[in-house]
Design a protein around this motif. Structure first.
Motif, PDB file in Angstrom:
ATOM      1  N   VAL A   1     -33.126  -2.646 -74.451  1.00 52.86           N
ATOM      2  CA  VAL A   1     -33.309  -2.338 -73.008  1.00 52.86           C
ATOM      3  C   VAL A   1     -33.902  -0.901 -73.306  1.00 52.86           C
ATOM      4  N   LYS A   2     -32.907  -0.018 -73.650  1.00 50.88           N
ATOM      5  CA  LYS A   2     -32.986   1.123 -73.486  1.00 50.88           C
ATOM      6  C   LYS A   2     -33.520   1.629 -73.966  1.00 50.88           C
TER       7      LYS A   2
ATOM      8  N   GLU B   1     -23.181  -7.437 -82.088  1.00 44.43           N
ATOM      9  CA  GLU B   1     -24.265  -6.888 -83.028  1.00 44.43           C
ATOM     10  C   GLU B   1     -25.428  -7.002 -81.807  1.00 44.43           C
ATOM     11  N   ASP B   2     -25.234  -8.139 -81.867  1.00 46.14           N
ATOM     12  CA  ASP B   2     -26.342  -8.544 -80.739  1.00 46.14           C
ATOM     13  C   ASP B   2     -26.461  -8.131 -79.852  1.00 46.14           C
ATOM     14  N   VAL B   3     -25.061  -7.692 -79.121  1.00 47.22           N
ATOM     15  CA  VAL B   3     -25.008  -6.910 -77.673  1.00 47.22           C
ATOM     16  C   VAL B   3     -25.948  -5.930 -78.032  1.00 47.22           C
ATOM     17  N   ARG B   4     -25.056  -4.805 -79.148  1.00 51.36           N
ATOM     18  CA  ARG B   4     -26.022  -3.370 -79.982  1.00 51.36           C
ATOM     19  C   ARG B   4     -27.285  -3.470 -79.883  1.00 51.36           C
TER      20      ARG B   4
ATOM     21  N   ILE C   1     -24.327 -15.770 -81.757  1.00 51.60           N
ATOM     22  CA  ILE C   1     -23.728 -15.749 -80.395  1.00 51.60           C
ATOM     23  C   ILE C   1     -24.048 -15.347 -78.975  1.00 51.60           C
ATOM     24  N   ALA C   2     -24.378 -14.885 -79.518  1.00 53.41           N
ATOM     25  CA  ALA C   2     -25.488 -13.966 -78.217  1.00 53.41           C
ATOM     26  C   ALA C   2     -26.273 -15.179 -77.127  1.00 53.41           C
ATOM     27  N   ALA C   3     -26.446 -15.776 -77.873  1.00 52.17           N
ATOM     28  CA  ALA C   3     -27.737 -16.862 -77.506  1.00 52.17           C
ATOM     29  C   ALA C   3     -26.850 -17.791 -76.634  1.00 52.17           C
TER      30      ALA C   3
END
Length: 173
Positions: A136-137, A127-130, A163-165
């Motif tokens: 960015v997009k 979810e963080d990546v999405r 977790i993305a952090a």
């Protein structure tokens, strides 16, 4: 009345062919000694003084039958004790097996808990990546539509959470 009993014994001898003298001789021939005292009796009985030889031999035969039955009963008790001991051993083995099963079940629960947590961490990371990709997009669309290529792009830096952090760019595929 005493005469009628004697008459019955007499009839028994005539009709059945019972020979008490022969019966006593047969019993005596089986015994190893000729006297009543030479036959070992169980210690809980003894001959009464003055008992006839036929009476003593009959009593011995009966007590031997009872003693034999008593020993069989005791043997069954011994077999029952053996069976109980085997049951105790089996019960101990069952308790060991149950303990092993409980330990195994606890291990499966712990492993399931770890996998559950890992899947949820992966879902949060995804979810963080999405969200990061969407951000960015969106910024790329704003830059290509609204600004000139010569201007320096000052994109706001978004703080990642979860977790993305904790994941570095080197861990990304």
């Amino acid at each position: 009345m005493g005469g009628s009993i004697m008459a019955s014994v007499g009839q028994l001898r005539r009709h059945e062919g019972v020979n008490l003298v022969q019966l006593e001789a047969d019993i005596s021939s089986i015994r190893h000694g000729s006297s009543i005292a030479s036959v070992a009796l169980p210690d809980y009985v003894e001959h009464t003084e003055g008992v006839t030889r036929v009476g003593a031999l009959s009593a011995e035969a009966v007590i031997r039958d009872y003693e034999s039955a008593a020993r069989e009963i005791e043997a069954m008790g011994t077999e029952l004790i053996d069976a109980a001991q085997k049951c105790e051993v089996l019960t101990a083995q069952v308790h060991d097996a149950i303990a092993f099963m409980r330990e195994t079940a606890a291990g499966y629960r712990a492993e399931g808990r770890k996998i559950f947590k890992r899947i949820e961490e992966c879902a949060l990371f995804t979810e963080d990546v999405r969200k990061t990709c969407e951000e960015v997009k969106r910024r790329m669309t704003e830059i290509s539509v609204g600004e000139s290529p010569n201007e320096e792009i000052a994109a706001p830096v978004r703080e990642l959470s979860g977790i993305a952090a904790n994941v570095s760019m080197s861990e990304m595929p």
